[in-house]
Design a protein around this motif. Structure first.
Motif, PDB file in Angstrom:
ATOM      1  N   ARG A  50     -37.916  71.110  55.471  1.00 49.82           N
ATOM      2  CA  ARG A  50     -39.274  71.199  56.003  1.00 49.82           C
ATOM      3  C   ARG A  50     -40.027  72.348  55.354  1.00 49.82           C
ATOM      4  N   ARG A  51     -39.347  73.484  55.276  1.00 48.24           N
ATOM      5  CA  ARG A  51     -39.956  74.676  54.701  1.00 48.24           C
ATOM      6  C   ARG A  51     -40.364  74.424  53.242  1.00 48.24           C
ATOM      7  N   THR A  52     -39.427  73.816  52.509  1.00 54.90           N
ATOM      8  CA  THR A  52     -39.689  73.545  51.098  1.00 54.90           C
ATOM      9  C   THR A  52     -40.914  72.656  50.919  1.00 54.90           C
ATOM     10  N   GLU A  69     -34.291  72.189  58.395  1.00 50.66           N
ATOM     11  CA  GLU A  69     -35.180  73.377  58.400  1.00 50.66           C
ATOM     12  C   GLU A  69     -35.590  73.756  56.988  1.00 50.66           C
ATOM     13  N   ALA A  70     -34.595  73.870  56.115  1.00 49.15           N
ATOM     14  CA  ALA A  70     -34.874  74.256  54.723  1.00 49.15           C
ATOM     15  C   ALA A  70     -35.764  73.218  54.052  1.00 49.15           C
ATOM     16  N   ILE A 122     -43.460  72.239  53.004  1.00 54.19           N
ATOM     17  CA  ILE A 122     -44.681  72.945  53.420  1.00 54.19           C
ATOM     18  C   ILE A 122     -45.121  73.924  52.343  1.00 54.19           C
ATOM     19  N   VAL A 123     -44.155  74.700  51.858  1.00 54.65           N
ATOM     20  CA  VAL A 123     -44.447  75.683  50.823  1.00 54.65           C
ATOM     21  C   VAL A 123     -45.000  75.005  49.574  1.00 54.65           C
TER      22      VAL A 123
END
Lengths: 191, 191
Positions: free
Chosen positions: B142-144, B139-140, B146-147
């Motif tokens: 993926r978020r990183t 999750e982390a 995308i951001v």
DNA sequence: ACCTGAACACCGTTCAAGT
DNA sequence: ACCTGAACACCGTTCAAGT
């Protein structure tokens, strides 16, 4: 707040600094959507168009506010350049997270125009130089770190992902730090 | 474009899809600042408030447009998950860069709400799982990614750094790719 | 040079009314 | 349910006028 006590030719004794300060108060109380020239003027007790005597337009006011917020990011200790680089980014992240409504503006607008942003940029360049990552590679590295930091702050303040439970600020911050270290390792090599 | 040929109770045969398409045309011709409900309504030849019959408000329209743009990001080949992950981010980057005025909105607004963003999120999760980076760490990660991608796109479209000469799109893209690989290495381990 | 007063050309949104 | 007409409460910005 006060209304027009002044007649036609009287001065209000306005300054650019006062306007920026009033804009930050307005932002704090009314949010970004409420940050109108008219609201700032009301906060100052002047006519809406009085602001145009000190700033070009609303964009100029917003840019001034953005740069003013960066005053909170202090100069890091110059001892360890790698640590200084990390500190400056973490402080920037924390400062941005404290101003949620502004984060988006930092990314879309010229984030590096103002004197405060320039101050931080110079420090970063110096650190990168001392770490042997000067020149074009250093420029790219600096840019990547800044973009990453503002981007993550934007996520931290705005996003709640899909079906997932809302994430704690500390978890997001921890993930930010992990990615930051990966990037620093990539830019200047492993410690 | 056309004016109100309709009388009081007549239908215009409007649909959500038509409104979103008209909004994208308006965006292309008039820019983000020109993307008003009134402009979109004019483009459709209806009254400004007719849009409220199909969308909650202007925010909902903007969210719909943002998600619609992501249609351009195709599903990557499922063969190599590491490659797929990279491809999906690069395609997203290229798509965002083609829509400069929207990039800021992706970061400030909920970028992962719409069906298209969700489609891409599911693929990314699958890739991360297959690379042994599932669960919370995935999750982390993926978020990183995308951001980082949206942030870099924001930079690519908006920023011209200080005293520096404007950077070529290809240089910025190359620097984006370098940072992306550093992040992927950090998230799923070296190849 | 700095500020007021008044106006211009816009906004998003709401509400009643019509079919 | 879907749309029009009219209105409300706002905007940023400009321009003349006043000291």
């Amino acid at each position: 707040m006060e209304r027009s006590r002044r007649s036609r030719g009287e001065r209000a004794g306005l300054s650019r600094e006062q306007i920026v300060a009033a804009a930050r108060r307005t932002l704090a109380t009314r949010g970004l959507a409420g940050l109108s020239l008219r609201a700032v003027a009301a906060e100052l007790g002047v006519a809406p168009n009085a602001i145009y005597s000190h700033l070009d337009d609303k964009n100029a006011l917003l840019d001034a506010v953005l740069d003013d917020v960066l005053t909170a990011v202090r100069n890091p200790s110059a001892k360890n350049p790698r640590r200084a680089l990390r500190t400056i980014m973490v402080d920037t992240y924390d400062t941005l997270v404290e101003h949620p409504s502004l984060v988006g503006a930092y990314l879309t607008r010229q984030g590096s125009r103002g004197p405060e942003a320039q101050r931080l940029g110079v420090i970063m360049d110096d650190c990168l130089d001392r770490l042997g990552a000067g020149g074009r590679a250093g420029e790219a590295g600096r840019r990547t770190m800044i973009v990453y930091t503002i981007g993550y702050a934007a996520f931290a303040t705005g996003w709640t992902a899909d079906g997932e439970q809302p994430l704690s600020a500390s978890r997001v911050r921890r993930d930010f730090l992990a990615g930051l270290d990966w990037l620093i390792n990539g830019i200047v090599g492993p410690p």
